[in-house]
Motif scaffolding. Structure first.
Motif, PDB file in Angstrom:
ATOM      1  N   TYR A   5       0.777  -1.236   0.000  1.00  0.00           N
ATOM      2  CA  TYR A   5       0.000   0.000   0.000  1.00  0.00           C
ATOM      3  C   TYR A   5       0.810   1.289   0.000  1.00  0.00           C
ATOM      4  N   PRO A  39       2.469   4.595  -0.777  1.00  0.00           N
ATOM      5  CA  PRO A  39       2.488   5.503  -1.925  1.00  0.00           C
ATOM      6  C   PRO A  39       3.942   5.697  -2.391  1.00  0.00           C
ATOM      7  N   PRO A  40       4.134   5.836  -3.704  1.00  0.00           N
ATOM      8  CA  PRO A  40       5.506   5.808  -4.255  1.00  0.00           C
ATOM      9  C   PRO A  40       6.477   6.794  -3.608  1.00  0.00           C
ATOM     10  N   MET A  97      -1.829  12.095  -4.331  1.00  0.00           N
ATOM     11  CA  MET A  97      -2.005  10.652  -4.119  1.00  0.00           C
ATOM     12  C   MET A  97      -0.721   9.858  -4.355  1.00  0.00           C
ATOM     13  N   GLY A 136       0.382   9.792  -0.725  1.00  0.00           N
ATOM     14  CA  GLY A 136      -0.692   9.518   0.215  1.00  0.00           C
ATOM     15  C   GLY A 136      -1.661   8.511  -0.350  1.00  0.00           C
ATOM     16  N   ARG A 137      -2.667   8.140   0.419  1.00  0.00           N
ATOM     17  CA  ARG A 137      -3.688   7.221  -0.050  1.00  0.00           C
ATOM     18  C   ARG A 137      -4.906   7.332   0.856  1.00  0.00           C
ATOM     19  N   ARG A 152      -1.602   9.793   4.984  1.00  0.00           N
ATOM     20  CA  ARG A 152      -2.760   8.981   4.612  1.00  0.00           C
ATOM     21  C   ARG A 152      -4.041   9.453   5.282  1.00  0.00           C
TER      22      ARG A 152
END
Lengths: 502, 502
Positions: free
Chosen positions: A37, A39-40, B225, B228-229, B247
């Motif tokens: 999960y 993020p890059p 994004m 983050g997510r 996040r």
């Protein structure tokens, strides 16, 4: 030491070990998150965070205070047998870890992180040379590790021992040279027959239906979803943060059903082992698996002996046909069974059949031995790789991505891991033969979707023993003898005779 | 100290602080995982793992060696202004943390974990008494914390200060007593008008479409994004593991659209702040937000001043109508604007309108003051709660779940947090007034979906300053004066005059 003093010392030891476990498992959560999960843009700092946790865990584990406790406990005589075994194994681990300075642990963790990213880039570029520099550095560190650990005869022995206590170049050379010719002979016989048709697996299978099917399978095999979960990652893996939180991942290729199905079963095999480890031993050796080899024996047993059996096809093909009526409605059990057991030399290890799989491992094993032994440099890997694939399997490697860049292991610093896949497969055959004797009508049970008796047998024979025995001792405990590859060659011969009718 | 010595000491300080940050953020990852993906049986060990990380982080942060470095750096004169501010703030934090023994930190972390689970059970049972015992214990610990921290006049000041440096009972008593009557008067005026109709929000809105809409909104507001997510959790929250991994979570009620939409915007407001903190200050005070209050000023600014504005309705209603043509096709912008700004005393804080919201906070504030001051016991909470809701808002509380068990904060040990919601709202109004002056045609921009100028203004005015200023100082820096609640009351009066036409 009085009994009371022993008790209080043992409690202190547990507390210390659990603190270390908390740190290590926290790092494992961060790693799981990284593969699922993250993020890059979060990746660079994440690498640092994991390295810090590893370094601190190592610092705690090599604290002289723990060493003193362990020695005092070993010198006393009031421990129960299980407790004594925990302390002995911790002392083994402690003595080993004391050989590494904390700075080395951090350097290695950071090199691994860096290496993983450069491996990813190299794969993208389909060019091994992008990975060469950081791999060279990593191998240098692994050689240093071998020197710190100490070894007899071959530096690779130190790394093998780290994955499977007691495993040596001598053992593996023996096993692989004994098995290579029988496997080649068998492959030759199969090549003379009508090839199996597995084209029905290469159709369009929608992602969400594949996902649901995979979950249904692993649940029925006994994977407890209240103490685990499945997610998507680029490379399927199993990880655990205690025996009540054991997670698996899978990947889904919409144009190939087999990719997902047998990787789910493989990972579930790992997960069933972790979920079956003795509860109440959190942080202690008896709460850990016996070895990487025994871990692979469990995943390969479920994947192949169960998952690629005719009985399994009888159980699950009808279900698959409900999920995918158009794609599989007309496939018979026999066609399915033969298709999923198609033997054919190929490029990608994780997609290989049960026979040629071990050629993949032999090539990697020889390579690792040469690299760690210092008689080969990183630059020579692609040439050697491609040459061996041609010689051993007659396969032409079209590029590094499908060649020497295919596996993540080296970028993780895992040298000495690959052989455990073969050893695990050989043990799996041996264990399964005993399970088959012990469980009335095992095939009939699998056909009915009842794998509970098998799981129960494995729980007792393997899982609940934790790390009490080495792989070799465990095998003796279960089968009355050490590793005997004839179980494996016999199993393959029977299976392919039946399928290919020779 | 020579410049070289200072440099090398400052580097050591950074390294130490980053190690502590690695530990704290690792704990945050474990917490995020606990609220989103943790399988149920994994919960007990997870609590222990988080407590261990907190304890070790505290141990590292209170190490005398760090204290010595900080003193040496403070005594020297070769630091740049930013560096000096970092060291000053770290010294403040260090001095504060030194007041807690590590054992207290662990005890508190474990009590919080235990308390969280008993709060969950109490909610399930709709019975506050199930939570009473562990809350009593937690309050006892928070009183001890206040005593360890030290305070003037009221023990609650110590806890307020911890959330917003400089905030006191005196300040809050003043603010709340000044604002209570104007809010009551305004509520009275609104009550005399035709009530707003928000029934269009309570229809069936499918989960996946809500999810997509929420994501579209937060992305357009500028939430990155790649850094983050968004995930689902029972209680929406924002967390971060560095400024490149921030996040948010949301929850979706299929029968109420508003629940998801404005909680997404609220959390995005928090996340935009975290993503905008100075990069390159990882682990250092200048890389941290100013205070909980300023954090809430950001979330409330986006949620209310932007998200509940007419311009925002003009931008997003047409999009919502594409997602939900049947449910919202016939709703006009005016109806929508009035509906989402419906004022009505209610039971649940997180669903309250901008006006009555502060009555919810006042009640919690008074309660916390009494509990921490020792003039009320936990047993008296439900009675006091229900009585206050009746008195202040004329609302009948039907049960504890919708009453004093509704918020998670106390179970997290967060006392002194609630007031930051009100203070944050008041600052938000003040900041927004200045943004409105500074940005040409702000409403027109929002109407066109261009919130980039606003975000840029906030980046410069608030985000990039990190923790350089306290809330009060920051307000002065931006507005030339300290908190002035007339911005807030003026904003509400204008808004509701316009909507309710009085």
């Amino acid at each position: 030491m009085t009994n009371t003093a022993t008790r209080s010392l043992y409690d202190e030891y547990i507390k210390g070990m659990q603190t270390i476990a908390d740190l290590r498992y926290a790092a494992a959560v961060l790693q799981w998150d990284q593969e699922t999960y993250l993020p890059p843009k979060g990746a660079p700092v994440r690498g640092q965070q994991i390295a810090t946790l590893s370094e601190i865990a190592h610092k705690y584990f090599t604290d002289e205070k723990l060493g003193g406790q362990l020695q005092d406990l070993l010198a006393g005589d009031n421990l129960l047998a299980n407790e004594k075994r925990n302390v002995e194994l911790s002392w083994q681990d402690y003595s080993k870890q004391k050989k590494f300075p904390s700075s080395f642990v951090r350097t290695l963790a950071e090199a691994v992180n860096q290496s993983f990213h450069s491996w990813m880039e190299a794969r993208k570029a389909n060019d091994f040379s992008v990975f060469a520099k950081s791999l060279t550095r990593l191998i240098e560190l692994k050689k240093q590790e071998a020197d710190m650990l100490g070894y007899e005869q071959h530096p690779y022995n130190a790394l093998l021992d780290d994955h499977d206590k007691g495993a040596t170049v001598q053992l593996l050379d023996g096993v692989f040279s004994a098995i290579q010719q029988p496997l080649k002979d068998l492959l030759g016989k199969i090549a003379d027959q009508q090839p199996a048709d597995d084209s029905f697996l290469q159709q369009h299978f929608p992602k969400d239906k594949q996902w649901q099917f995979g979950l249904q399978v692993v649940k029925e095999l006994g994977y407890d979803m209240e103490a685990g979960r499945q997610d998507i990652s680029e490379h399927p893996f199993t990880t655990n943060f205690n025996s009540q939180d054991v997670r698996i991942t899978t990947r889904i290729d919409e144009n190939d059903l087999s990719n997902m199905v047998w990787s789910c079963i493989h990972e579930a095999g790992h997960a069933l082992y972790e979920q079956g480890l003795p509860p109440g031993e959190y942080g202690l050796p008896l709460g850990e698996p016996a070895s990487y080899t025994i871990h692979e024996s469990q995943s390969r047993l479920w994947e192949n002996h169960v998952g690629r059996s005719r009985a399994f096809c009888e159980r699950w093909l009808p279900v698959l046909q409900e999920y995918f009526p158009q794609q599989l409605g007309k496939v018979s059990v026999e066609q399915f069974y033969k298709g999923i057991n198609k033997v054919q030399p190929s490029l990608i290890r994780t997609e290989a059949d049960e026979l040629t799989y071990h050629f993949h491992i032999m090539i990697r094993y020889e390579l690792e031995k040469l690299l760690i032994g210092g008689s080969m440099t990183v630059q020579d890997i692609p040439g050697y790789w491609n040459e061996q694939y041609r010689k051993l399997m007659g396969v032409q490697v079209p590029g590094d991505r499908q060649g020497c860049l295919q596996d993540v292991h080296w970028s993780h610093g895992s040298f000495g891991y690959f052989p455990t896949y073969s050893l695990g497969s050989f043990y799996a055959a041996q264990f399964y033969a005993f399970a088959n004797q012990a469980i009335p009508d095992l095939n009939g049970q699998i056909k009915q979707g009842n794998t509970a008796p098998l799981l129960q047998w494995l729980r007792t024979a393997v899982h609940q023993k934790g790390r009490r025995f080495t792989s070799e001792e465990l095998c003796k405990d279960i089968c009355g003898e050490t590793l005997n590859i004839e179980y494996f060659t016999g199993y393959l011969l029977d299976k392919y005779k039946d399928i290919y009718k020779f």
